[in-house]
Design a protein around this motif. Structure first.
Motif, PDB file in Angstrom:
ATOM      1  N   LYS A   2       0.849  -1.189   0.000  1.00 54.00           N
ATOM      2  CA  LYS A   2       0.000   0.000   0.000  1.00 54.00           C
ATOM      3  C   LYS A   2       0.888   1.244   0.000  1.00 54.00           C
ATOM      4  N   PRO A   3       0.382   2.357  -0.527  1.00 58.67           N
ATOM      5  CA  PRO A   3       1.213   3.560  -0.550  1.00 58.67           C
ATOM      6  C   PRO A   3       1.525   4.123   0.834  1.00 58.67           C
ATOM      7  N   ASN A   4       0.726   3.774   1.850  1.00 60.12           N
ATOM      8  CA  ASN A   4       0.977   4.296   3.198  1.00 60.12           C
ATOM      9  C   ASN A   4       1.699   3.292   4.091  1.00 60.12           C
ATOM     10  N   VAL A   5       2.322   2.288   3.471  1.00 61.94           N
ATOM     11  CA  VAL A   5       3.082   1.286   4.217  1.00 61.94           C
ATOM     12  C   VAL A   5       4.520   1.266   3.705  1.00 61.94           C
ATOM     13  N   ILE A   6       5.489   1.376   4.616  1.00 63.86           N
ATOM     14  CA  ILE A   6       6.893   1.187   4.250  1.00 63.86           C
ATOM     15  C   ILE A   6       7.034  -0.255   3.762  1.00 63.86           C
ATOM     16  N   ALA A   7       7.534  -0.426   2.550  1.00 64.85           N
ATOM     17  CA  ALA A   7       7.502  -1.739   1.899  1.00 64.85           C
ATOM     18  C   ALA A   7       8.385  -2.760   2.610  1.00 64.85           C
ATOM     19  N   GLU A   8       7.776  -3.904   2.912  1.00 64.22           N
ATOM     20  CA  GLU A   8       8.513  -4.993   3.555  1.00 64.22           C
ATOM     21  C   GLU A   8       9.258  -5.855   2.524  1.00 64.22           C
ATOM     22  N   GLU A   9       8.708  -5.966   1.311  1.00 58.47           N
ATOM     23  CA  GLU A   9       9.310  -6.841   0.311  1.00 58.47           C
ATOM     24  C   GLU A   9       9.420  -6.140  -1.039  1.00 58.47           C
ATOM     25  N   ALA A  10      10.425  -6.522  -1.787  1.00 58.43           N
ATOM     26  CA  ALA A  10      10.593  -6.061  -3.163  1.00 58.43           C
ATOM     27  C   ALA A  10      11.298  -7.162  -3.951  1.00 58.43           C
ATOM     28  N   TYR A  11      11.114  -7.107  -5.266  1.00 54.28           N
ATOM     29  CA  TYR A  11      11.574  -8.218  -6.108  1.00 54.28           C
ATOM     30  C   TYR A  11      11.955  -7.682  -7.482  1.00 54.28           C
ATOM     31  N   ALA A  12      12.953  -8.297  -8.096  1.00 54.77           N
ATOM     32  CA  ALA A  12      13.347  -7.904  -9.455  1.00 54.77           C
ATOM     33  C   ALA A  12      13.831  -9.123 -10.230  1.00 54.77           C
ATOM     34  N   GLU A  13      13.661  -9.070 -11.558  1.00 56.73           N
ATOM     35  CA  GLU A  13      14.213 -10.075 -12.457  1.00 56.73           C
ATOM     36  C   GLU A  13      15.216  -9.386 -13.363  1.00 56.73           C
ATOM     37  N   VAL A  14      16.364 -10.032 -13.544  1.00 51.71           N
ATOM     38  CA  VAL A  14      17.493  -9.406 -14.220  1.00 51.71           C
ATOM     39  C   VAL A  14      17.999 -10.300 -15.350  1.00 51.71           C
ATOM     40  N   ASP A  15      18.324  -9.671 -16.482  1.00 54.11           N
ATOM     41  CA  ASP A  15      18.904 -10.360 -17.634  1.00 54.11           C
ATOM     42  C   ASP A  15      20.316  -9.821 -17.846  1.00 54.11           C
ATOM     43  N   MET A  16      21.274 -10.740 -17.983  1.00 57.07           N
ATOM     44  CA  MET A  16      22.659 -10.344 -18.239  1.00 57.07           C
ATOM     45  C   MET A  16      23.136 -10.990 -19.531  1.00 57.07           C
ATOM     46  N   ARG A  17      23.812 -10.210 -20.396  1.00 58.44           N
ATOM     47  CA  ARG A  17      24.377 -10.721 -21.651  1.00 58.44           C
ATOM     48  C   ARG A  17      25.865 -10.354 -21.686  1.00 58.44           C
ATOM     49  N   VAL A  18      26.697 -11.340 -22.000  1.00 62.96           N
ATOM     50  CA  VAL A  18      28.145 -11.124 -21.997  1.00 62.96           C
ATOM     51  C   VAL A  18      28.780 -11.840 -23.180  1.00 62.96           C
ATOM     52  N   PRO A  19      29.863 -11.262 -23.749  1.00 62.28           N
ATOM     53  CA  PRO A  19      30.487 -11.872 -24.923  1.00 62.28           C
ATOM     54  C   PRO A  19      31.455 -12.998 -24.619  1.00 62.28           C
ATOM     55  N   THR A  20      32.024 -13.037 -23.403  1.00 61.58           N
ATOM     56  CA  THR A  20      33.028 -14.059 -23.101  1.00 61.58           C
ATOM     57  C   THR A  20      32.732 -14.742 -21.778  1.00 61.58           C
ATOM     58  N   LEU A  21      33.310 -15.933 -21.621  1.00 61.77           N
ATOM     59  CA  LEU A  21      33.134 -16.667 -20.372  1.00 61.77           C
ATOM     60  C   LEU A  21      33.814 -15.941 -19.227  1.00 61.77           C
ATOM     61  N   ALA A  22      34.931 -15.287 -19.490  1.00 56.35           N
ATOM     62  CA  ALA A  22      35.616 -14.532 -18.443  1.00 56.35           C
ATOM     63  C   ALA A  22      34.719 -13.405 -17.924  1.00 56.35           C
TER      64      ALA A  22
END
Length: 377
Positions: A243-263
């Motif tokens: 709710k907008p009047n509640v300090i948020a207890e939980e948050a979540y994100a999904e992330v995509d990473m792309r890289v050219p080398t194994l290093a």
């Protein structure tokens, strides 16, 4: 050996075969539909010198189909990788029915990648119809889950790839018919943040906002981007709070990473998996993995491309190579077997409402696959 097939190719007949595959909708999450198409593909090999193995699907995915030529299986040969699943949901064909306009044929999955899978199938049929045995055995693997990262087929792909001398991937061509000789690796992460809830108006000092912490995490992740090196880190999904009047207890994100080398992958994986909270009484947990290793250029892959380029020149077109930011099942085999990707049809609009293949690409691309079967040894 002759440059072309012994019999003239019939692009109209090939297009009709592609149409039959396209008109069976096969979203990854509809395993019955994928299996229906797998049965039709299997029927197409009846009477040919080939053995079929059907690997039962699981975890909500359809079956995988392994087709092996009756010859050449005693030593490393050619592995062809294709997928039968598409990203389009059931019923999408009502929005994008198969139809032809000028040089384009439209339909869900026609470019990515039913067109290319069918070309490889047809090239094998032509080889058999001409009474030929290629110098190497041919194994064609059709999987059901590539569009979601191949979770149920990866082990099979890697096992078959390790047994092969060459891997040919029938993903669509890029930018006017270019072959794909390298791809970025792909990793996916989930970020779970737990804070302390409180009333946002009367007791804000008692709270610890999970959303505020997520903002800090996002800034850290965004700072990892380095476009000059081909590194991208994208926070694509965020959720949090109640709710907008509640300090948020939980948050979540999904992330995509792309890289050219194994290093690069190893360095960034360590950073992302090691993210910690900057706020007292807040926890940050990250889960994830490298879904597809980078498909880096190798001497074997380069030699395979040069061979294909010479064949294309004999057929009458210039074959160029390209680098793709997207992953494919070729990422799984490239680290240990010479792999050539993007051998499918030319076209545009993968995953869109205007997905299309170019009809003019049917004949030269089928001939190229046929000649690869004929000449690789």
């Amino acid at each position: 050996m002759p440059i072309a097939t012994a019999r003239p190719l019939d692009p109209d007949a090939i297009l009709d075969g592609i149409r039959r595959w396209v008109e069976i909708e096969t979203p990854t999450d509809a395993p019955d539909q994928v299996n229906k198409l797998a049965s039709i593909v299997a029927d197409g090999y009846r009477g040919l010198p080939a053995r079929l193995d059907r690997v039962a699907g699981h975890s909500g995915c359809g079956d995988h189909l392994v087709v092996r030529s009756s010859w050449g299986q005693e030593r490393p040969g050619i592995l062809v990788l294709s997928h039968l699943d598409t990203v389009h949901p059931l019923g999408f064909i009502g929005r994008l029915p198969f139809h032809v306009k000028d040089d384009s044929a439209f339909g869900p999955g026609i470019y990515d990648m039913k067109g290319g899978a069918y070309l490889a199938f047809h090239a094998f049929r032509e080889l058999c119809a001409n009474g030929e045995h290629s110098p190497l055995g041919i194994t064609h693997l059709y999987v059901s889950d590539e569009e979601i990262g191949s979770p149920t087929s990866r082990a099979l792909i890697e096992a078959e790839g390790r047994k092969a001398k060459y891997v040919l991937v029938t993903e669509p061509a890029r930018d006017g018919g270019k072959i794909v000789t390298s791809r970025k690796g792909v990793a996916r992460f989930e970020v779970f943040i737990r804070g302390v809830p409180s009333h946002a108006g009367t007791r804000p000092q008692d709270g610890r906002s999970a959303i505020r912490e997520l903002g800090s995490v996002i800034q850290t992740l965004e700072a990892m981007n380095d476009l000059s090196r081909g590194i991208t880190v994208n926070v694509g999904v965020v959720r949090g709070g109640t709710k907008p009047n509640v300090i948020a207890e939980e948050a979540y994100a999904e992330v995509d990473m792309r890289v050219p080398t194994l290093a690069d992958a190893e360095a960034l994986m360590q950073k992302i998996m090691g993210l910690t909270a900057k706020t007292e009484d807040v926890s940050v947990k990250v889960t994830g993995e490298l879904n597809r290793p980078p498909f880096e250029k190798s001497p074997g892959g380069t030699a395979l491309f040069e061979h294909a380029k010479a064949l294309a020149a004999d057929i009458g077109f210039e074959l160029r190579d390209s680098y793709s930011g997207g992953g494919s099942d070729g990422n799984f085999t490239a680290p240990f077997t010479a792999t050539l990707d993007g051998l499918g049809v030319d076209g545009e609009g993968a995953h869109t409402h205007y997905e299309q293949m170019y009809i003019s690409s049917i004949e030269p691309r089928t001939r190229l696959l046929y000649r690869l079967y004929q000449t690789l040894q």
